[in-house]
Design an enzyme around this catalytic site. Structure first.
Site, PDB file in Angstrom:
ATOM      1  N   TYR A  61      -4.373  -3.846 -19.773  1.00 41.19           N
ATOM      2  CA  TYR A  61      -4.902  -3.526 -21.096  1.00 41.19           C
ATOM      3  C   TYR A  61      -6.274  -4.160 -21.323  1.00 41.19           C
ATOM      4  CZ  TYR A  61      -1.652  -0.357 -23.064  1.00 41.19           C
ATOM      5  OH  TYR A  61      -0.974   0.804 -23.318  1.00 41.19           O
ATOM      6  N   LEU A  62      -6.523  -5.266 -20.642  1.00 41.18           N
ATOM      7  CA  LEU A  62      -7.826  -5.929 -20.812  1.00 41.18           C
ATOM      8  C   LEU A  62      -8.957  -5.132 -20.159  1.00 41.18           C
ATOM      9  CD1 LEU A  62      -6.793  -9.654 -20.327  1.00 41.18           C
ATOM     10  CD2 LEU A  62      -7.422  -8.498 -22.437  1.00 41.18           C
ATOM     11  N   LYS A  71       1.358  -8.205 -13.053  1.00 44.90           N
ATOM     12  CA  LYS A  71       2.522  -8.647 -13.810  1.00 44.90           C
ATOM     13  C   LYS A  71       3.789  -8.037 -13.203  1.00 44.90           C
ATOM     14  CE  LYS A  71       3.135  -5.233 -17.500  1.00 44.90           C
ATOM     15  NZ  LYS A  71       4.442  -4.714 -17.261  1.00 44.90           N
ATOM     16  N   HIS A 123       0.492  -6.933 -22.934  1.00 39.46           N
ATOM     17  CA  HIS A 123      -0.546  -6.028 -23.433  1.00 39.46           C
ATOM     18  C   HIS A 123      -0.831  -6.203 -24.936  1.00 39.46           C
ATOM     19  CE1 HIS A 123       0.189  -4.462 -19.554  1.00 39.46           C
ATOM     20  NE2 HIS A 123       1.023  -3.484 -19.855  1.00 39.46           N
ATOM     21  N   ASP A 151       7.996  -5.946 -21.239  1.00 38.64           N
ATOM     22  CA  ASP A 151       7.223  -4.923 -20.535  1.00 38.64           C
ATOM     23  C   ASP A 151       5.823  -4.743 -21.119  1.00 38.64           C
ATOM     24  OD1 ASP A 151       7.019  -3.019 -18.491  1.00 38.64           O
ATOM     25  OD2 ASP A 151       7.426  -1.380 -19.872  1.00 38.64           O
ATOM     26  N   ALA A 160       0.802  -1.229   0.000  1.00 34.09           N
ATOM     27  CA  ALA A 160       0.000   0.000   0.000  1.00 34.09           C
ATOM     28  C   ALA A 160       0.830   1.273   0.000  1.00 34.09           C
ATOM     29  CB  ALA A 160      -0.920  -0.008   1.209  1.00 34.09           C
ATOM     30  N   SER A 161       2.132   1.168   0.348  1.00 34.24           N
ATOM     31  CA  SER A 161       2.913   2.405   0.376  1.00 34.24           C
ATOM     32  C   SER A 161       3.670   2.606  -0.936  1.00 34.24           C
ATOM     33  CB  SER A 161       3.904   2.365   1.544  1.00 34.24           C
ATOM     34  OG  SER A 161       4.766   1.263   1.370  1.00 34.24           O
ATOM     35  N   ARG A 166       4.284  -3.690 -32.713  1.00 31.51           N
ATOM     36  CA  ARG A 166       5.417  -2.773 -32.534  1.00 31.51           C
ATOM     37  C   ARG A 166       5.221  -1.915 -31.302  1.00 31.51           C
ATOM     38  NH1 ARG A 166       4.381   2.305 -35.710  1.00 31.51           N
ATOM     39  NH2 ARG A 166       2.531   1.966 -36.977  1.00 31.51           N
TER      40      ARG A 166
HETATM   41  C1  BG6 Z   1       2.952  -1.104 -17.966  1.00 32.64           C
HETATM   42  C2  BG6 Z   1       4.418  -1.013 -18.282  1.00 32.64           C
HETATM   43  O1  BG6 Z   1       2.538  -2.427 -17.880  1.00 32.64           O
HETATM   44  O2  BG6 Z   1       2.218  -0.454 -18.986  1.00 32.64           O
HETATM   45  C3  BG6 Z   1       4.841   0.435 -18.403  1.00 32.64           C
HETATM   46  O3  BG6 Z   1       5.161  -1.646 -17.258  1.00 32.64           O
HETATM   47  C4  BG6 Z   1       3.982   1.127 -19.438  1.00 32.64           C
HETATM   48  O4  BG6 Z   1       6.198   0.540 -18.771  1.00 32.64           O
HETATM   49  C5  BG6 Z   1       2.511   0.915 -19.118  1.00 32.64           C
HETATM   50  O5  BG6 Z   1       4.300   2.498 -19.408  1.00 32.64           O
HETATM   51  C6  BG6 Z   1       1.604   1.472 -20.195  1.00 32.64           C
HETATM   52  O6  BG6 Z   1       0.293   1.492 -19.730  1.00 32.64           O
HETATM   53  P1  BG6 Z   1      -0.712   2.632 -20.198  1.00 32.64           P
HETATM   54  O7  BG6 Z   1      -2.006   2.262 -19.562  1.00 32.64           O
HETATM   55  O8  BG6 Z   1      -0.153   3.923 -19.701  1.00 32.64           O
HETATM   56  O9  BG6 Z   1      -0.748   2.567 -21.689  1.00 32.64           O
END
Ligand code: BG6
Length: 497
Positions: A179-180, A148, A240, A235, A15-16, A331
């Site tokens: 992203y989901l 993740k 995503h 990442d 939480a911190s 990409r």
């Molecule tokens: C995260 C990554 O999962 O998604 C980050 O670790 C990235 O590096 C981020 O910036 C992007 O998410 P969003 O919602 O800002 O597009």
């Protein structure tokens, strides 16, 4: 799918930390503001730091959006803080006490507990063991949310899975890929399967190429220590972008049932060809052209000779009946000219004959910023002209929907799903396994290659210059310069556009 009732407890472990302050607590507040959270629930922040209640409130409320002071005050009344370690039972016993006192006070027969691990992966196993030992309800429901990275490669993902699987059933685990939870990503199923216009042409006979692109306008900016061992592929691409591509290419699920959807996702992932390490672009950003923005290697937190990939484009082929031979390019890059995530689906050209030279249709789904779906179509220039022009059918959300629509942030949407027991937008164990099976050989080949050549691109640019040719070689036809204008405002456009 069982939704929590009125009296439940949410615990945010970590939480911190940054994630909790920037995403998790603001998302809970957003749900509260929108009346999607019970006003009777309790929310506990758990971390190692010695925080007073006031420090804790200040920390978690920095990034709250919207809502008046009264709403914030009422939300904070639900929240409290517990200090404890991640590798000792003591703190978890304190949590147990909080759970049981609250449940007793409200005569809760079946406990409903949500534990959210906003924590580094190194603590996952130890924390899960302690949750199981100390606060797993004898009678009730537990939901454990994990963030993740779920492993670094196939072996570590399996290792993690092996340590968590004996503790919780798959039904109790919610693996977040935020992203989901994005509005446009959630819309993909409806868009694809709810429109014959799209559904009927969603195959290799009509689609020439697909791109999913992720652009970020900033570099690591001091976060390189974290990023250096991860790189852009782990990442954002292994999770995503792959999720987005999976939703774009899977077969129609029999229903909106979460398992029906996840079954189809796994099925299509199994039809992906191995990624070709000889058919990709990898790059690392350099100083900006004006010298004002740093190169990746200028980041003091990364090794001087780091070969970390900050830009990557690679192609995917799916060897099933629907897709075989359709080039699909993923990409992603940091430190680019803009921040944008979008999908581009370009269709095959119409038959020649009537038209000597006519543009291809293209469907663009902009995930962010400013959600939009638009289709590039050929149309006659209005008026006496018989010329055709490229124009759009445009569904830009900000123009079409009034501001009164609450479009939840990804984390708001996903936390709400957890409260409702809906797994559809979470990553299942077998899905994770297939995705690591695809990505691990690619990562190993790149990371074990001492001669890996990274194309340098300036901070703030469009990325490696090879990209344009790469896309052209993978089925994407660029609109000729000067042939596309939006909006088309001048009547006398002949020869001008
Ligand atoms: C995260 C990554 O999962 O998604 C980050 O670790 C990235 O590096 C981020 O910036 C992007 O998410 P969003 O919602 O800002 O597009």
């Amino acid at each position: 799918m069982t939704a929590f009732g009125e009296y439940y407890t949410i615990v945010i472990l970590g939480a911190s930390g940054d994630l909790a302050a920037k995403k998790t607590f603001p998302a809970l507040f957003g749900l509260f503001r929108e009346k999607q959270l019970s006003t009777k629930c309790q929310i506990i922040g758990y971390a190692r730091s010695d925080l007073s209640q006031e420090d804790f409130y200040n920390k978690i409320s920095q990034h709250f959006k919207g809502g008046d002071e009264e709403t914030k005050k009422n939300f904070l009344k639900l929240c409290s803080y517990v200090e404890g370690q991640y590798d000792a039972d003591e703190g978890f016993q304190k949590l147990k006490k909080r759970f049981t006192e609250y449940e007793k006070e409200h005569n809760v027969e079946k406990a409903e507990r949500l534990l959210y691990l906003a924590l580094p992966p190194s603590t996952f196993t130890s924390v899960c063991e302690r949750i199981k030992k100390n606060v797993y309800p004898k009678d009730g429901i537990i939901r454990v949310v994990i963030e993740k990275p779920f492993g670094h490669d196939l072996d570590s993902a399996r290792e993690l899975q092996k340590s968590i699987a004996p503790l919780f059933s798959e039904d109790e685990i919610y693996r977040i890929d935020h992203y989901l939870g994005k509005e446009m990503v959630k819309n993909l199923l409806v868009l694809r399967f709810g429109n014959e216009l799209f559904s009927g042409v969603w195959n290799k006979s009509h689609i020439a190429s697909i791109q999913v692109s992720f652009k970020e306008p900033f570099g690591t900016e001091g976060r390189g220590g974290y990023f250096d061992s991860i790189g852009i592929i782990r990442d954002v691409m292994q999770n995503h972008l792959l999720q987005v591509l999976t939703l774009l290419t899977m077969e129609r699920p029999v229903s909106f049932d979460p398992e029906a959807i996840r079954d189809e996702k796994v099925k299509v992932l199994k039809a992906f060809d191995a990624f070709d390490v000889n058919d990709l672009i990898v790059g690392q950003y350099d100083r900006s052209e004006d010298g004002k923005k740093p190169s990746y290697l200028d980041d003091k937190t990364v090794a001087k000779d780091s070969k970390c990939i900050t830009y990557c484009a690679f192609s995917v082929n799916i060897h099933n009946e629907r897709w075989d031979g359709v080039p699909m390019v993923l990409r992603a890059g940091k430190a680019l000219d803009e921040g944008k995530v979008e999908i581009r689906i370009q269709f095959k050209p119409v038959a020649r004959g009537m038209f000597k030279d006519i543009h291809r249709n293209e469907l663009v789904i902009r995930i962010q910023p400013d959600e939009a779906i638009y289709v590039k179509i050929n149309s006659k220039i209005p008026g006496v002209s018989t010329e055709t022009t490229l124009t759009d059918l445009d569904l830009t959300y900000s123009k079409r929907y009034s501001k009164d629509f609450w479009i939840p942030e990804a984390y708001e949407s996903l936390l709400r799903d957890v409260l409702h027991g809906n797994h559809a937008n979470f990553v299942r164990d077998d899905e994770l396994e297939v995705s690591w099976k695809l990505f691990t050989p690619l990562l190993e080949k790149l990371e074990n290659n001492p001669n890996l050549k990274l194309e340098k691109y300036p901070y703030g640019s469009k990325g490696p210059t090879e990209l344009r040719d790469y896309l052209q070689n993978h089925g994407y036809v660029f609109t000729r310069p000067g042939t596309y204008q939006w909006p088309l405002t001048e009547p006398d456009v002949k020869g001008k556009i």
